[in-house]
Scaffold this active site. Sequence first.
Site, PDB file in Angstrom:
ATOM      1  N   ASP A  33      44.769  41.780  39.440  1.00  0.00           N
ATOM      2  CA  ASP A  33      44.000  42.430  40.501  1.00  0.00           C
ATOM      3  C   ASP A  33      44.653  42.237  41.857  1.00  0.00           C
ATOM      4  O   ASP A  33      45.794  41.803  41.962  1.00  0.00           O
ATOM      5  CB  ASP A  33      42.512  42.056  40.450  1.00  0.00           C
ATOM      6  CG  ASP A  33      42.289  40.588  40.256  1.00  0.00           C
ATOM      7  OD1 ASP A  33      43.096  39.810  40.779  1.00  0.00           O
ATOM      8  OD2 ASP A  33      41.302  40.231  39.585  1.00  0.00           O
ATOM      9  N   LYS A  54      40.306  46.607  43.198  1.00  0.00           N
ATOM     10  CA  LYS A  54      39.710  47.740  43.915  1.00  0.00           C
ATOM     11  C   LYS A  54      40.777  48.774  44.248  1.00  0.00           C
ATOM     12  O   LYS A  54      41.896  48.415  44.575  1.00  0.00           O
ATOM     13  CB  LYS A  54      39.099  47.273  45.237  1.00  0.00           C
ATOM     14  CG  LYS A  54      37.857  46.492  45.053  1.00  0.00           C
ATOM     15  CD  LYS A  54      37.237  46.159  46.396  1.00  0.00           C
ATOM     16  CE  LYS A  54      36.143  45.132  46.204  1.00  0.00           C
ATOM     17  NZ  LYS A  54      35.528  44.657  47.406  1.00  0.00           N
ATOM     18  N   MET A 166      35.961  33.991  51.358  1.00  0.00           N
ATOM     19  CA  MET A 166      35.199  35.247  51.433  1.00  0.00           C
ATOM     20  C   MET A 166      34.225  35.182  52.616  1.00  0.00           C
ATOM     21  O   MET A 166      33.064  35.601  52.507  1.00  0.00           O
ATOM     22  CB  MET A 166      34.429  35.490  50.119  1.00  0.00           C
ATOM     23  CG  MET A 166      35.354  35.677  48.943  1.00  0.00           C
ATOM     24  SD  MET A 166      34.526  35.612  47.372  1.00  0.00           S
ATOM     25  CE  MET A 166      34.316  33.856  47.130  1.00  0.00           C
TER      26      MET A 166
END
Length: 246
Positions: A33, A54, A166
Amino acid sequence: MVVYLVGAGPGDPDLITLKAVKVLKNADVVIYDRLANPEILEYAEKAKLIYVGKKAGEHYKTQDEINQILIDQGKKHEEVVRLKGGDPFVFGRGGEEMLALHQEGIPVEMVPGVTSAIGAPTSVGLPLTHRGVATSLTIVTGHEDPTKKERQVKWDFKADTLVILMGVGRLEENVKEIMKNRDPKTPVCVIENGTLADQRVITGTLEDVSKKDIKSPALIIVGHVVDIFKEIKPMKTQEVLNHERL
Ligand SMILES: C[S@@+](CC[C@H](N)C(=O)[O-])C[C@H]1O[C@@H](n2cnc3c(N)ncnc32)[C@H](O)[C@@H]1O
């Protein structure tokens, strides 16, 4: 048949482990990813590459869909690598992938990676623990799953150093919570794109850090260990640090 859950390290492709390189070279398939550096994929000379991160304008894969891809590929091939940024078990959902494979009877082997939470601060000269300054460390998400029934992150941690992953999207609200328990003048360091050529390091305090334009991926480090980093800063080159103060 085996699936290796492999940590790709924090960003700099030289920070991958020798074991990770070995399994990538032998892999039939690599499922990767966004945070795994594409240069690392060059080791996977004979593998089919499957991207599950994504993509702009496209539906991206849910964790269940990724688990199913791992199961399907694991059943079809001898050696499958699931490559993940940092360490697979540090906010990487590697535990869920390991369990999903285990339930299907597919052997799983773990290859740890250098987590960004520790590797990025170390690479700029920011020790997360330091004798006389910090004897404890909390690594926490700044983006707790909003669908959870009850919040687990209450921002009242007692550790001397906090490392927030995050944490960019909710920086302002999280910092307000942290200041309920810590002095607003507590030093803060943000490391954006840690260990990569476009790394930025920004220092400030709890009360002013959310005024700065910070982009993901970034770490937010809170605590007096940030002062140790500030002391060594004059010895480092600007290219290495891209350091700015708020
Ligand atoms: C889903 S978590 C994955 C963490 C990963 N498993 C690890 O061990 O580093 C993603 C978060 O890790 C942090 N991160 C990952 N790579 C980074 C980097 N090169 N520089 C700064 N932060 C990074 C950021 O906080 C980002 O939002």
